[in-house]
Design a protein around this motif. Structure first.
Motif, short mmCIF file in Angstrom:
data_model
loop_
_atom_site.label_atom_id
_atom_site.label_comp_id
_atom_site.label_asym_id
_atom_site.label_seq_id
_atom_site.Cartn_x
_atom_site.Cartn_y
_atom_site.Cartn_z
N SER A 50 0.84 -1.21 0.00
CA SER A 50 0.00 0.00 0.00
C SER A 50 0.87 1.26 0.00
O SER A 50 0.50 2.27 -0.59
N ILE A 51 2.03 1.19 0.63
CA ILE A 51 2.92 2.35 0.60
C ILE A 51 3.39 2.61 -0.84
O ILE A 51 3.33 3.73 -1.34
N MET A 52 3.83 1.54 -1.50
CA MET A 52 4.33 1.70 -2.87
C MET A 52 3.23 2.20 -3.79
O MET A 52 3.48 2.97 -4.73
N GLU A 53 2.00 1.78 -3.51
CA GLU A 53 0.88 2.20 -4.35
C GLU A 53 0.71 3.72 -4.26
O GLU A 53 0.60 4.40 -5.28
N VAL A 54 0.72 4.23 -3.03
CA VAL A 54 0.58 5.68 -2.86
C VAL A 54 1.80 6.39 -3.45
O VAL A 54 1.68 7.43 -4.10
N ALA A 55 2.97 5.81 -3.23
CA ALA A 55 4.20 6.46 -3.68
C ALA A 55 4.24 6.58 -5.20
O ALA A 55 4.70 7.59 -5.74
N THR A 56 3.73 5.56 -5.89
CA THR A 56 3.84 5.58 -7.35
C THR A 56 2.61 6.19 -8.02
O THR A 56 2.72 6.81 -9.06
N ARG A 57 1.43 6.00 -7.40
CA ARG A 57 0.22 6.52 -8.06
C ARG A 57 -0.09 7.94 -7.65
O ARG A 57 -0.91 8.60 -8.26
N GLY A 58 0.49 8.40 -6.58
CA GLY A 58 0.23 9.77 -6.16
C GLY A 58 -0.73 9.82 -5.00
O GLY A 58 -1.50 8.89 -4.75
N VAL A 59 -0.67 10.93 -4.28
CA VAL A 59 -1.52 11.12 -3.12
C VAL A 59 -2.84 11.69 -3.60
O VAL A 59 -2.90 12.76 -4.19
N GLY A 60 -3.91 10.95 -3.38
CA GLY A 60 -5.21 11.35 -3.91
C GLY A 60 -5.95 12.35 -3.05
O GLY A 60 -5.58 12.65 -1.97
#
Lengths: 351, 494
Positions: free
Chosen positions: B484-494
């Motif tokens: 989940s960290i990598m997801e936020v890190a790569t997809r951006g903070v929504g």
């Protein structure tokens, strides 16, 4: 109990190593000095003129100007900087001091004139002028963020130009009656009183050196100078005011250069010469480097510098006594500079 | 076997960097060399390149003994290295860079035709014909620059290619092109050693793996049959839970408050509250802006807008000096370039930010300072001869401990730590984690930037993720996973 012993043992070992390391950095140049002295003593064994007390008093006097300026340069080089304007600053100081004495002296009452008040005032102004020249260098280095080499290459020209302009490109002589009785004694090889052993000017250099060594080793400012020279980014990270340290370093060195200017003024028997001390900065840098200073900063010591200066003077003096012609002398000095630094590098690499 | 390294040992002074490592790579094989920083990967590869010589052990290339005495000889015999820091001359053209050191000449003059042909052929083979031979390398992107280096290897007819962390500075697109390229070279019969931290990436390009730890080869085999868990356990040498001693801490009042902080004009503003007794982790990709944020808080980089409040006192931007006075301490990610003055002693490095503590009227009391430094050296188990030893001569772990001990010496309340365990051995890591935990337990606030996710998950109480300069809301560590960290890190903070 055993913990305390465990901690104490390596600590004691380290103290020993630290002392040895320090000894070695000083001893290296010192051995060089002894070697050169021995060499000249052997070369002049027929006349015996080199190893005489009088000659060594002369060498002391010949070291004073370079030595004083080299103390300033030591601080600058520890801070990782350089100052090419030393010779020009010295020339400017001799000119300004001579002109001031010329103007001031006739205006003073007779009693003060014989005491040499005009000289004292002018010499005080000379030291401050040197400090100002240094401070300007420091402010340009810190403010413009131009490398010290370039900044002081500029001021090397500007200060020399100022000296020539003020003196209308000729030597400024101080009238004989304005020279106080004590002036020539400051750099007399045979000092009066005799128990001084060496000229008062040389004593002044030694006192100054001890003071500077204490400041470098024990004061916060001294530590900050080493830190800035060793790694400027670390110094900034640790809250050291880097621009302020640089300006202070140059100003302090400038004061030393100013003093060197005054000594040069005295050495030339109270004349201001806008062309004097040309290239002196290179001699000064060489002395610092021979004494263990590094062009990349963070290293150098007062004792090392003094020995470096002595080596330079002994070379100059010894070559004259041994009858070595001037061109050969230049070559020898050049070789020694490179050899000294190479040896130092090998020592560090092996440590 | 095209390349074989047998029982290679190498020591630097008292440190044993390699303690009998063996490695084989066949033609047409890509072997992943995995291990933490300091495990010995670089030393092993430097030996392979000829940059350093082993103390004992042997190297074999195509069945012949191979003992290069320098990088030049290594290259001539067919071993090419692509380092993380590319070795290109930025002001020379692509062609000049590729042919550098392997010029085709006639009577001392370059044969331009030959050069053009060789360069064109190499770039063609690498499937990058769009790179123009006359472009200056300065004007190329990182991905293209890397291709230029590989082309150089190709022109030199290298048979063994070593890639050291090749994707760490690449964009995702450049990285996937690189993987294709590596596959192509392997199919041509090269033996490839691929060094990387990223396990997923190694699975994409390599078939076999070797794990190094503390200078020993601790595991090797086919990647297909190896579980991620087993590889990580081999890398770290112990279960992760042992590495992170987690204590229950009770967060106190807010100590560091950021309101609308922005380090660049137009950059997103950051709001954040860190409490006493709390460790806050900042995750994110390299270049996401975490380091910039820490440096802005500390006053090393400018703050364009917003306020930083330390212990309730608002202050927009302070100099490091002012921050230190407020009780803020900062440890740089760049240990050698900024964190430490390597030529100075341990004592000088440790006390530089608070020399006043051991001084009077501007002069140091050296014996008092020495006692303070010795106490810190003992409590952090810094292995050195004494406080006077130069920082340069210590291992990375001990150096890092000195950089952190500085914060203890200045009695900082807020610890801003940028990659506090990068590139150090596992033992030092564990001690640093314990130290950070102790400081938090004593009521200090810690903000920790790290690119090593297990560390953040193991040490921190809360984690916030930064992506393109935007910081997510911090959430308790239990609510995060590496994924989940990598997801936020790569997809951006929504």
């Amino acid at each position: 109990m055993s913990k305390a012993r465990d901690a104490a043992q390596p600590a004691a070992q380290n103290t020993l190593r630290g002392t040895l390391g320090w000894l070695w950095t000083v001893l290296g140049p010192f051995l060089g000095l002894i070697l050169i002295t021995g060499l000249f003593a052997w070369m002049t064994r027929e006349t015996g003129s080199f190893l005489t007390p009088y000659n060594w008093r002369t060498i002391a006097v010949q070291t004073v100007v370079v030595g004083t300026a080299a103390l300033g340069m030591t601080v600058i080089m520890i801070a990782g900087a350089i100052d090419l304007s030393v010779g020009s600053t010295i020339a400017l100081v001799t000119v300004v001091v001579a002109m001031l004495v010329k103007r001031l002296d006739p205006a003073l009452p007779v009693g003060l004139r014989s005491a040499g008040l005009a000289l004292m005032i002018a010499m005080g102004v000379g030291v401050v002028l040197g400090g100002l020249c240094g401070a300007v260098n420091g402010m340009l280095v810190a403010g413009l963020r131009v490398v010290p080499f370039i900044v002081t290459l500029g001021s090397y020209k500007v200060y020399r130009g100022l000296a020539k302009w003020l003196a209308s490109s000729t030597t400024v002589y101080v009238p004989a009656d304005a020279k106080a009785w004590w002036l020539s004694r400051i750099l007399a090889p045979e000092p009066e009183p005799r128990w001084l052993m060496i000229a008062p000017g040389a004593w002044a250099l030694l006192v100054l050196a001890v003071g500077l060594a204490i400041v470098l080793r024990y004061s916060l400012f001294g530590r900050h100078v080493y830190a800035v020279g060793s790694n400027e980014a670390t110094a900034r990270l640790c809250g050291v005011n880097v621009p302020k340290v640089k300006i202070l370093v140059y100003a302090l060195a400038g004061l030393a250069t100013g003093l060197a200017g005054i000594l040069q003024f005295i050495y030339m028997s109270a004349t201001g010469d806008p062309t004097t001390a040309d290239g002196l900065e290179l001699k000064v840098i060489a002395a610092v480097v021979i004494g263990g200073g590094s062009l990349s900063g963070g290293e150098g010591s007062v004792v090392g510098t003094l020995i470096g200066c002595l080596i330079m003077s002994v070379l100059d003096n010894g070559c004259v006594h041994a009858g070595i012609p001037n061109p050969t002398q230049d070559i020898i000095i050049g070789v020694i500079i490179v050899a000294a630094v190479t040896l130092d590098r090998i020592r560090r690499g092996g440590a | 076997m095209l390349l074989e390294m047998r029982d290679v040992k190498k020591s630097f002074g008292a440190t044993r960097a390699l303690d009998g490592v063996s490695l084989t790579v066949a033609a047409g094989e890509t072997r992943a060399l995995i291990g933490e920083n300091g495990a010995g990967k670089s030393t092993l590869m430097k030996i392979l390149s000829g940059a350093i010589q082993p103390d004992s052990g042997s190297l074999w290339l195509d069945g012949q003994p191979f003992a290069p005495r320098g990088p030049r000889e290594g290259r001539q015999k067919g071993v090419a290295m692509i380092y993380q820091e590319l070795a290109l001359a930025p002001d020379l053209t692509v062609e000049a860079n590729i042919m550098l050191g392997q010029e085709r000449t006639q009577l001392g003059f370059i044969r331009r035709r030959d050069h053009e042909r060789a360069v064109a052929r190499a770039l063609e083979e690498l499937d990058h014909p769009e790179i123009h031979a006359r472009t200056k390398v300065r004007d190329l992107g990182l991905g293209a620059s890397q291709v230029v280096e590989i082309a150089r290897a190709l022109v030199s007819r290298a048979r063994v290619l070593v890639l050291d962390e090749p994707t760490s500075t690449l964009t995702q697109r450049d990285a996937s092109r690189l993987f294709t390229l590596v596959d192509r070279l392997r199919e041509r019969g090269m033996a490839i050693v691929y060094i990387s931290h990223f396990l997923e990436e190694t699975r994409r390009v390599a078939q076999t793996y070797t794990v190094l730890r503390d200078g020993r080869g601790v595991a090797s085999g086919d990647l297909a049959g190896a579980s991620e868990r087993a590889i990580i356990a081999a890398m770290v040498g112990r279960e992760l839970s042992e590495l992170f001693p987690h204590a229950e801490r009770v967060p106190g009042p807010a100590l560091l408050e950021l309101a609308g902080i922005s380090g660049r004009p137009g950059a997103p503003a950051t709001n954040l509250v860190v409490r006493r007794g709390e460790i806050l982790g900042l995750a994110g990709l390299i270049g996401a802006g975490r380091t910039t944020l820490l440096r802005a808080i500390y006053g090393l980089d400018p703050v364009v807008s917003g306020t930083v409040r330390v212990a309730g006192r608002p202050d927009r931007s302070g100099s490091p000096r002012a921050r230190i006075a407020q009780g803020v301490g900062f440890a740089s990610e760049d240990r050698k370039g900024e964190g430490l003055a390597l030529d100075l002693s341990i004592a000088d490095n440790m006390t530089l930010s608070a020399l006043e503590r051991d001084s009077r009227l501007g002069f140091l009391n050296l014996s008092r300072r020495r006692r303070a430094v010795l106490a810190l050296m003992e409590s952090l188990r810094i292995k050195a001869r004494g406080p006077g030893q130069k920082a340069a001569s210590l291992s990375g772990g001990n150096q890092q401990k000195i950089a952190l001990a500085r914060l203890l010496h200045q009695q900082a309340d807020v610890f801003l730590l940028d990659e506090p365990t990068r590139g150090i051995d596992v033992g030092s890591k564990a001690e640093i984690y314990a130290m950070i935990g102790r400081q938090a337990a004593q009521g200090r606030a810690v903000v920790m930037v790290s690119s090593y996710l297990p560390e953040l998950l193991g040490v921190c109480d809360r984690i916030a993720v930064m992506s393109r300069g935007r910081l997510s809301d911090p959430r308790p560590t239990a609510e995060w996973t590496e994924h989940s960290i990598m997801e936020v890190a790569t997809r951006g903070v929504g």
